[in-house]
Design a protein around this motif. Structure first.
Motif, PDB file in Angstrom:
ATOM      1  N   ARG A 139     -15.825   2.792  -4.876  1.00 19.28           N
ATOM      2  CA  ARG A 139     -15.219   2.758  -3.532  1.00 19.28           C
ATOM      3  C   ARG A 139     -14.275   1.563  -3.385  1.00 19.28           C
ATOM      4  NH1 ARG A 139     -17.036   6.893  -0.833  1.00 19.28           N
ATOM      5  NH2 ARG A 139     -19.161   7.689  -1.165  1.00 19.28           N
ATOM      6  N   GLU A 140     -14.634   0.434  -3.961  1.00 17.70           N
ATOM      7  CA  GLU A 140     -13.741  -0.722  -3.893  1.00 17.70           C
ATOM      8  C   GLU A 140     -12.465  -0.461  -4.696  1.00 17.70           C
ATOM      9  OE1 GLU A 140     -12.002  -4.361  -3.160  1.00 17.70           O
ATOM     10  OE2 GLU A 140     -13.624  -3.314  -2.111  1.00 17.70           O
ATOM     11  N   ARG A 141     -12.605   0.148  -5.868  1.00 19.35           N
ATOM     12  CA  ARG A 141     -11.427   0.472  -6.673  1.00 19.35           C
ATOM     13  C   ARG A 141     -10.547   1.501  -5.963  1.00 19.35           C
ATOM     14  NH1 ARG A 141     -13.065   3.159 -10.815  1.00 19.35           N
ATOM     15  NH2 ARG A 141     -15.330   2.967 -10.710  1.00 19.35           N
ATOM     16  N   ARG A 142     -11.189   2.465  -5.303  1.00 18.79           N
ATOM     17  CA  ARG A 142     -10.433   3.481  -4.565  1.00 18.79           C
ATOM     18  C   ARG A 142      -9.713   2.844  -3.370  1.00 18.79           C
ATOM     19  NH1 ARG A 142      -7.445   7.963  -4.688  1.00 18.79           N
ATOM     20  NH2 ARG A 142      -7.750   9.315  -2.890  1.00 18.79           N
ATOM     21  N   ARG A 143     -10.363   1.886  -2.720  1.00 16.19           N
ATOM     22  CA  ARG A 143      -9.729   1.203  -1.590  1.00 16.19           C
ATOM     23  C   ARG A 143      -8.477   0.466  -2.054  1.00 16.19           C
ATOM     24  NH1 ARG A 143      -9.280  -3.671   0.395  1.00 16.19           N
ATOM     25  NH2 ARG A 143     -10.640  -4.579  -1.180  1.00 16.19           N
ATOM     26  N   LEU A 149      -1.026   2.317  -2.657  1.00 15.85           N
ATOM     27  CA  LEU A 149      -0.247   3.512  -2.327  1.00 15.85           C
ATOM     28  C   LEU A 149       0.419   3.357  -0.962  1.00 15.85           C
ATOM     29  CD1 LEU A 149       0.520   6.536  -2.803  1.00 15.85           C
ATOM     30  CD2 LEU A 149      -1.626   7.106  -1.613  1.00 15.85           C
ATOM     31  N   ALA A 150      -0.314   2.842  -0.005  1.00 12.55           N
ATOM     32  CA  ALA A 150       0.221   2.658   1.345  1.00 12.55           C
ATOM     33  C   ALA A 150       1.434   1.739   1.331  1.00 12.55           C
ATOM     34  CB  ALA A 150      -0.865   2.087   2.262  1.00 12.55           C
ATOM     35  N   ALA A 171     -11.526  11.243   6.200  1.00  5.99           N
ATOM     36  CA  ALA A 171     -11.361  10.351   7.348  1.00  5.99           C
ATOM     37  C   ALA A 171     -11.463   8.886   6.920  1.00  5.99           C
ATOM     38  CB  ALA A 171     -12.408  10.673   8.408  1.00  5.99           C
ATOM     39  N   GLN A 172     -12.391   8.580   6.010  1.00  6.42           N
ATOM     40  CA  GLN A 172     -12.566   7.203   5.556  1.00  6.42           C
ATOM     41  C   GLN A 172     -11.346   6.706   4.790  1.00  6.42           C
ATOM     42  OE1 GLN A 172     -15.049   5.195   6.441  1.00  6.42           O
ATOM     43  NE2 GLN A 172     -14.005   3.532   5.364  1.00  6.42           N
ATOM     44  N   GLU A 173     -10.768   7.582   3.973  1.00  4.14           N
ATOM     45  CA  GLU A 173      -9.576   7.189   3.218  1.00  4.14           C
ATOM     46  C   GLU A 173      -8.379   7.009   4.143  1.00  4.14           C
ATOM     47  OE1 GLU A 173     -10.342   9.007  -1.232  1.00  4.14           O
ATOM     48  OE2 GLU A 173      -9.404  10.298   0.270  1.00  4.14           O
ATOM     49  N   ILE A 176      -8.405   3.647   5.772  1.00  2.00           N
ATOM     50  CA  ILE A 176      -7.925   2.554   4.917  1.00  2.00           C
ATOM     51  C   ILE A 176      -6.409   2.446   4.985  1.00  2.00           C
ATOM     52  CG2 ILE A 176      -7.717   1.785   2.520  1.00  2.00           C
ATOM     53  CD1 ILE A 176     -10.512   3.042   2.044  1.00  2.00           C
ATOM     54  N   ILE A 177      -5.724   3.601   4.917  1.00  6.08           N
ATOM     55  CA  ILE A 177      -4.256   3.620   4.986  1.00  6.08           C
ATOM     56  C   ILE A 177      -3.773   3.102   6.341  1.00  6.08           C
ATOM     57  CG2 ILE A 177      -2.189   5.071   4.928  1.00  6.08           C
ATOM     58  CD1 ILE A 177      -3.403   4.977   2.213  1.00  6.08           C
ATOM     59  N   HIS A 178      -4.356   3.618   7.414  1.00  6.73           N
ATOM     60  CA  HIS A 178      -3.971   3.183   8.765  1.00  6.73           C
ATOM     61  C   HIS A 178      -4.134   1.672   8.916  1.00  6.73           C
ATOM     62  CE1 HIS A 178      -3.217   7.108  10.424  1.00  6.73           C
ATOM     63  NE2 HIS A 178      -4.462   7.522  10.282  1.00  6.73           N
ATOM     64  N   ALA A 179      -5.285   1.163   8.462  1.00 11.93           N
ATOM     65  CA  ALA A 179      -5.581  -0.264   8.620  1.00 11.93           C
ATOM     66  C   ALA A 179      -4.604  -1.124   7.826  1.00 11.93           C
ATOM     67  CB  ALA A 179      -7.017  -0.548   8.179  1.00 11.93           C
ATOM     68  N   ARG A 180      -4.267  -0.669   6.621  1.00  9.05           N
ATOM     69  CA  ARG A 180      -3.367  -1.450   5.773  1.00  9.05           C
ATOM     70  C   ARG A 180      -1.981  -1.569   6.373  1.00  9.05           C
ATOM     71  NH1 ARG A 180      -3.997  -5.238   1.821  1.00  9.05           N
ATOM     72  NH2 ARG A 180      -2.106  -5.366   0.534  1.00  9.05           N
ATOM     73  N   LEU A 181      -1.487  -0.495   6.986  1.00 10.33           N
ATOM     74  CA  LEU A 181      -0.112  -0.496   7.501  1.00 10.33           C
ATOM     75  C   LEU A 181      -0.010  -0.861   8.980  1.00 10.33           C
ATOM     76  CD1 LEU A 181       1.377   2.591   5.632  1.00 10.33           C
ATOM     77  CD2 LEU A 181       1.485   0.162   5.016  1.00 10.33           C
ATOM     78  N   GLN A 182      -1.166  -1.129   9.591  1.00 11.22           N
ATOM     79  CA  GLN A 182      -1.157  -1.474  11.015  1.00 11.22           C
ATOM     80  C   GLN A 182      -0.349  -2.746  11.280  1.00 11.22           C
ATOM     81  OE1 GLN A 182      -5.054  -2.090  12.693  1.00 11.22           O
ATOM     82  NE2 GLN A 182      -4.413  -1.331  14.684  1.00 11.22           N
TER      83      GLN A 182
END
Length: 205
Positions: A139-143, A149-150, A171-173, A176-182
């Motif tokens: 999960r950490e590697r996927r994050r 990617l974001a 939804a969890q993935e 992560i994208i939303h949070a990174r680009l916020q």
């Protein structure tokens, strides 16, 4: 000792006495009130004490670990399960060989197993438990992969000035994208479509 009978001047005191004998917290037992405290008949001296039965619940997380071992054995996999307590729940990390079978494409099998593990745990608990299932820090590697990617897709949107629609994600993935680009001042993100094909759109602000 799976059950004890305890008494006290109040139900609360009786429960405390039982918990002391079992050496566990209240979240580990099922409490049945057998008798409420009451004055004795005809006003005789003393009070009839409360009586309760405390039944020790099986450890919910241990039940989940046993379930995981059964699933792994059925798949002819040898795994060990490491348990660690987190602020918001319990993390179970799988270790062993051929864990790709338990992880699945983009972690889909791991997510399904996590769902089942939580069902098993909460069936044996009188409070809601949240268990996160991981395998060799997948999960950490996927994050990290999703955050990279974001950033790449955001840069492309800024350069081409055209929005980009990403592949369907859980939804969890998406979170992560939303949070990174916020915090990115030049792009915005939103989701579109229905599960399980809901996607993130990255667009200029």
């Amino acid at each position: 000792m799976n059950k004890v009978l305890a008494s006290g001047k109040t139900v609360e005191e009786a429960v405390r006495n039982g918990l002391t004998r079992l050496g566990v917290g209240e979240d580990r037992v099922k409490v049945t009130v057998l008798e409420q405290p009451a004055k004795r008949l005809f006003g005789l001296i003393g009070v009839k004490e409360a009586r309760v039965e405390l039944e020790l619940l099986r450890d919910a997380v241990d039940e989940s670990i046993a379930f995981l071992r059964e699933v792994s054995a059925a798949m002819s996999l040898s795994v060990t399960v490491e348990r660690s307590e987190k602020e918001d729940g319990v993390l179970l990390n799988l270790k062993g060989s051929d864990l790709g079978l338990l992880i699945g494409r983009r972690g889909q099998t791991l997510d399904s197993l996590q769902y089942l593990v939580n069902i098993v745990a909460n069936r044996h608990s009188n409070r809601h438990l949240r268990i996160v299932l991981d395998a060799e820090q997948f999960r950490e590697r996927r994050r990290q992969t999703l955050e990279a990617l974001a950033e790449r897709m955001a840069s492309r949107v800024i350069k081409t000035r055209k929005e980009i629609v990403l592949e369907p994600m859980t939804a969890q993935e998406r979170k992560i994208i939303h949070a990174r680009l916020q915090i990115n001042q030049q792009v915005r993100t939103y989701s579109q479509g229905d599960e399980p094909n809901r996607r993130i759109v990255i667009a200029l602000k």
